[in-house]
Design a protein around this motif. Sequence first.
Motif, PDB file in Angstrom:
ATOM      1  N   ARG A  41       0.857  -1.182   0.000  1.00  0.00           N
ATOM      2  CA  ARG A  41       0.000   0.000   0.000  1.00  0.00           C
ATOM      3  C   ARG A  41       0.902   1.244   0.000  1.00  0.00           C
ATOM      4  O   ARG A  41       2.049   1.179   0.450  1.00  0.00           O
ATOM      5  CB  ARG A  41      -0.909  -0.021   1.221  1.00  0.00           C
ATOM      6  CG  ARG A  41      -1.940   1.094   1.261  1.00  0.00           C
ATOM      7  CD  ARG A  41      -2.909   0.881   2.421  1.00  0.00           C
ATOM      8  NE  ARG A  41      -3.728  -0.329   2.226  1.00  0.00           N
ATOM      9  CZ  ARG A  41      -4.688  -0.711   3.049  1.00  0.00           C
ATOM     10  NH1 ARG A  41      -4.985   0.038   4.120  1.00  0.00           N
ATOM     11  NH2 ARG A  41      -5.366  -1.813   2.813  1.00  0.00           N
ATOM     12  N   GLU A  42       0.396   2.331  -0.515  1.00  0.00           N
ATOM     13  CA  GLU A  42       1.186   3.549  -0.600  1.00  0.00           C
ATOM     14  C   GLU A  42       1.739   3.942   0.773  1.00  0.00           C
ATOM     15  O   GLU A  42       1.031   3.906   1.786  1.00  0.00           O
ATOM     16  CB  GLU A  42       0.327   4.690  -1.168  1.00  0.00           C
ATOM     17  CG  GLU A  42       1.113   5.954  -1.447  1.00  0.00           C
ATOM     18  CD  GLU A  42       0.252   7.020  -2.096  1.00  0.00           C
ATOM     19  OE1 GLU A  42       0.769   8.134  -2.322  1.00  0.00           O
ATOM     20  OE2 GLU A  42      -0.937   6.752  -2.363  1.00  0.00           O
ATOM     21  N   GLN A  43       3.030   4.280   0.784  1.00  0.00           N
ATOM     22  CA  GLN A  43       3.759   4.675   1.986  1.00  0.00           C
ATOM     23  C   GLN A  43       4.017   3.516   2.946  1.00  0.00           C
ATOM     24  O   GLN A  43       4.256   3.725   4.139  1.00  0.00           O
ATOM     25  CB  GLN A  43       3.063   5.819   2.724  1.00  0.00           C
ATOM     26  CG  GLN A  43       3.026   7.119   1.955  1.00  0.00           C
ATOM     27  CD  GLN A  43       4.415   7.653   1.597  1.00  0.00           C
ATOM     28  OE1 GLN A  43       4.749   7.752   0.434  1.00  0.00           O
ATOM     29  NE2 GLN A  43       5.207   7.980   2.605  1.00  0.00           N
TER      30      GLN A  43
END
Length: 324
Positions: free
Chosen positions: A161-163
């Motif tokens: 997932r992003e980050q």
Amino acid sequence: MKELLDRLLKSLGISGRDWAVLLLALLLAFSTWLIHNLSLRYNDFLTVPVVARSNIEGHSDIASNHCNITARCRTTGYHVIRHNLRQARRIRAVDFRPEVMKHQKGDVYYVTAADLTEYSHLIFGDDVTVEYFETDTLFFTFPAVDHKKVPVYPSYSVSFREQYTSVGDLKVVPDSVTLYGEMKILENIDRVMTQPLKRTDLYTDIQGMLKLEDIPNVRFSDDMVQYSMQVTRYVEIIGDVRIEARNVPVDKELVIIPSRVKTSLKCFFPLKGDPASSMRLYVDYEDFFNTVSGKCPVRNAGLPDGVISYDVDPFYVECIVKDL
């Protein structure tokens, strides 16, 4: 005889139909009595022939001989009858932990009565309580076989997932296994792969079990491995870091072009301080001495606390040596 029986029944006032009912009642009574008595628990000596299986390094996984195990047991009458009719003649394979198998000499290993207790349900069945083992020690022969230890390479594809990112690579336990088979096959094998693992949109740690890919005519000491991967949230810090020169002879000067590189740091969230300010990058003179092109890789002197991973651009820099 038949006439005598007819006269007896007639004198007792029992008709043919009553006789059939009487027989049925007697049969039901006997069945009830038999079932009741067979369901009661009795003490008896039971004997079971056992062949041992175990993952002993360098040896076959199954013994070439079997041993009879005798114990005083408490169980139902039904189990005693079934055992005497069938179970005692069937050799039962029991999986023993390698540490239970004590080495005597050569290919001979033994198990003591003290170690048999945890395997009593496998030997005699779940409905049997072993009071004590009459058999003291069991000796099994595990023939030596060709074997080779190789590392386990996990096959996996993951996205985050992003980050979010992983802290290190996917880990497997055990990270190596012993292979058994003919040496002409084993000598061509330098690793074992897991079955593919694919995970997407990861934002938390993962773990589980992975099966190893089969190899024809080869047995593994372990068929499964446990995998784990630590996943964490991160923040990205972009910095401009100067490159140092190390291990340069005192009569030389190493000129690095460019002298500073763009650095991208992935850091644990929440961020503490400015890790880019304590990042130390360098070029080793030994790398320049061994290169033909004059291009050297940029190395780090140890990641600052809180840094998960980093990238530098460019990774290879031009180096020129000057005499002092």
